[in-house]
Structures are given as structure tokens and as C-alpha cells.
Design an enzyme around this catalytic site. Structure first.
Site, PDB file in Angstrom:
ATOM      1  N   ASP A   1      -0.561   1.986   7.472  1.00  0.00           N
ATOM      2  CA  ASP A   1      -0.321   1.559   6.091  1.00  0.00           C
ATOM      3  C   ASP A   1       0.062   0.087   6.012  1.00  0.00           C
ATOM      4  O   ASP A   1      -0.191  -0.576   4.992  1.00  0.00           O
ATOM      5  CB  ASP A   1       0.771   2.418   5.432  1.00  0.00           C
ATOM      6  CG  ASP A   1       0.224   3.771   5.006  1.00  0.00           C
ATOM      7  OD1 ASP A   1      -0.989   3.988   5.132  1.00  0.00           O
ATOM      8  OD2 ASP A   1       1.024   4.606   4.540  1.00  0.00           O
TER       9      ASP A   1
ATOM     10  N   GLU B   1      -2.173  -1.855  -4.212  1.00  0.00           N
ATOM     11  CA  GLU B   1      -3.351  -0.997  -4.312  1.00  0.00           C
ATOM     12  C   GLU B   1      -3.155  -0.046  -5.492  1.00  0.00           C
ATOM     13  O   GLU B   1      -2.088   0.514  -5.685  1.00  0.00           O
ATOM     14  CB  GLU B   1      -3.571  -0.210  -3.013  1.00  0.00           C
ATOM     15  CG  GLU B   1      -4.987   0.327  -2.926  1.00  0.00           C
ATOM     16  CD  GLU B   1      -5.372   0.726  -1.499  1.00  0.00           C
ATOM     17  OE1 GLU B   1      -5.948  -0.111  -0.796  1.00  0.00           O
ATOM     18  OE2 GLU B   1      -5.107   1.864  -1.115  1.00  0.00           O
TER      19      GLU B   1
ATOM     20  N   ASP C   1       0.858  -1.191   0.000  1.00  0.00           N
ATOM     21  CA  ASP C   1       0.000   0.000   0.000  1.00  0.00           C
ATOM     22  C   ASP C   1       0.894   1.241   0.000  1.00  0.00           C
ATOM     23  O   ASP C   1       1.523   1.550   1.010  1.00  0.00           O
ATOM     24  CB  ASP C   1      -0.893  -0.006   1.247  1.00  0.00           C
ATOM     25  CG  ASP C   1      -1.773   1.229   1.315  1.00  0.00           C
ATOM     26  OD1 ASP C   1      -2.493   1.491   0.348  1.00  0.00           O
ATOM     27  OD2 ASP C   1      -1.714   1.932   2.342  1.00  0.00           O
TER      28      ASP C   1
END
Lengths: 165, 165
Positions: free
Chosen positions: B140, B67, B7
Site C-alpha cells: 500500500d 486514490e 492509498d
């Protein structure tokens, strides 16, 4: 000082190497890497990184100049371009090549004297300043040479074909 | 199958590794890399790449899930994030780790059943699905675990703490 200019696009990325010394600037090499061949993005970044490492190994630049990204045709293009730029900056750091960043307007202003110069005007001035014909050189490679020339000028070198000044 | 979730943010980047098999999903490791320490961007990308290579070497993921980036707080953040993502995709290609991409909404929908889930809801479900407490895990890193779980689910693995299903 040998300067590597890099111009990242969303579809292609150009690089150009110039030698700047007290006599002026000399064209060394330039080319463009196709980033839009239908392969996954990561594969294209890998190919770009491979070529950039080869260029650094072959031409041993002292410094690099990279065009900054603020605008692109659209947000999607800007994001693609930023991926390529991230890979380029990583390779420069990996190889220990210090770099400066310039906006497209700074590059155009430095090279042509006009911050909103057209692609053709930039090409014309890059040819004049390097004293070579760039007819066979791709657009992004020519832009990369302009970025390198911009850095030479801002680093205090007189820009102009060696021996003709 | 061992899955590495990534991410990328504009200030930090998270990674998380889960093991998915017929029995469910198991937490392996997760952490967050600070990308905002005042160093030039290239140096931060280099540090991120160094850590990502170490993670791949240590945990040997079979596949990765990253992502996708469409939105960010603002255009400038999105561009920074895309630089980091470009470096991440380059490392994955370099190490031969195949990857899938998921939008934030796909990740939230897969993990919580709701595409607009809050950060807290995502964390809660990631903890439930992996059967571990993630209180000491950075935001995160937790998001990266969610991306990995999303990939496990979409790859046909039943998501849930191993041995508890």
C-alpha cells in the site's frame, strides 16, 4: 448518563444529546449539520468535525451511539456516508468518548417497537419519550435523538420523559 | 513541489512522499499503517490520524493526492475503506493540505501507461520512475507512491528519477 447520538447521512449529519437517569430521559439539545454545500468533501468533513468537537465540549457526553451503515439509497451515498462516519468516529476516539453502534432496524425497534417504522413514527415516539415537541428539529437531528434513546434503553435505562413515569 | 500520496485500504493504509521538480521526481519516504489489529474502528482511525499528522509535520507536503474509492472487493470493504478515507481527508483539511483525487485506473494509466496494470507492474514502474528499489516497502505504501507520481505527472512535472533524465 449523558448520551450523544449521531446519525450520519450522505448530505447531512445529525446529532442529539439526551440525559438518561433513573427517572427517565431528558432532551438536552439536537441539531443537523449540512454536508452538501458544494465545497470539497474534506472542507465539509472539517466543518462537521469542528461542530462535533464543540458539541462534545459543550455537552460532555459520557457515551455516544452511532447508527451503523449497511444500506443507503445507493452505493455512492453509502460511501459518502461512510466518509462522514469515519470522521465522526475519529473525533469520538480523539475525545475519549466510548461509543456503541446500532443498525437502523435496532434503533427503530427500540424506540417504536417496530423495526420498519417510518420516519414519522420515529419522530412521534422520540417526542413522546422525551416529552418535548420536535417540530423545529431537523430530520437527522431527530434520528440522532432516536439513536441516543436506543442506547439509553439498551444500557438498562427506562426510556420516558423524566418525571412523567 | 512535495507531494503526499495516500492509498486507503480496508485493512491497511499507505502513504508515500515524493519531491517533484524540473529535474524529475525523487523518493522521500513511504510506509503503511496497519488498520486491522482487532481494535475498535475508531481506535484504528485515531492511530492512522496520528501517523498521518506526523507525516505531514515531518515532510511538509505542498499537495496531496488520494486514490478515489468506487470499487472494493465487496461493499463491506468499500465502506471500511471510506471510513479511513474520511479520516484522511479530514486531516488534510485540518492541516490545510490541498488534495486531488484519482481513480485507480487513472493512477495505473499515468504510471504504467496501462489502466489495468497489475500490482507488480505498478511497483516496477514506481521503482523505475523514482530510481530506487522498493523491495522493503509495503504494497500500500508503493501504491501511495504511485498516486503521488500520478499527481506529479498530471500537474505538469516530468516524472522520472532526478538527474537521470
Amino acid at each position: 448518563m449523558r448520551i450523544l447520538g449521531i446519525d450520519c447521512g450522505s448530505e447531512t449529519a445529525g446529532w442529539g444529546v439526551v440525559e438518561a437517569d433513573a427517572q427517565g430521559t431528558t432532551f438536552i439539545a439536537a441539531d443537523q449539520v449540512d454536508l452538501n454545500r458544494g465545497e470539497p468533501l474534506a472542507e465539509r468533513l472539517l466543518e462537521f468535525a469542528r461542530q462535533l468537537r464543540l458539541v462534545i465540549e459543550q455537552f460532555r457526553p459520557d457515551e455516544a451511539a452511532v447508527e451503523d451503515v449497511f444500506h443507503a439509497k445507493n452505493a455512492r451515498s453509502a460511501l459518502r456516508l461512510a466518509h462522514t462516519r469515519g470522521a465522526a468516529l475519529l473525533i469520538l476516539a480523539e475525545r475519549g468518548v466510548p461509543y456503541a453502534e446500532y443498525s437502523p432496524a435496532q434503533v427503530k425497534l427500540s424506540v417504536t417497537g417496530y423495526g420498519r417504522a417510518t420516519k414519522e413514527q420515529v419522530r412521534h415516539m422520540v417526542e413522546a419519550l422525551l416529552g418535548v415537541s420536535l417540530v423545529s428539529v431537523a430530520e437527522d437531528a431527530c434520528d440522532a435523538l432516536a439513536v441516543a434513546l436506543c442506547h439509553a434503553l439498551r444500557s438498562g435505562y427506562s426510556v420516558g420523559a423524566s418525571g412523567t413515569l
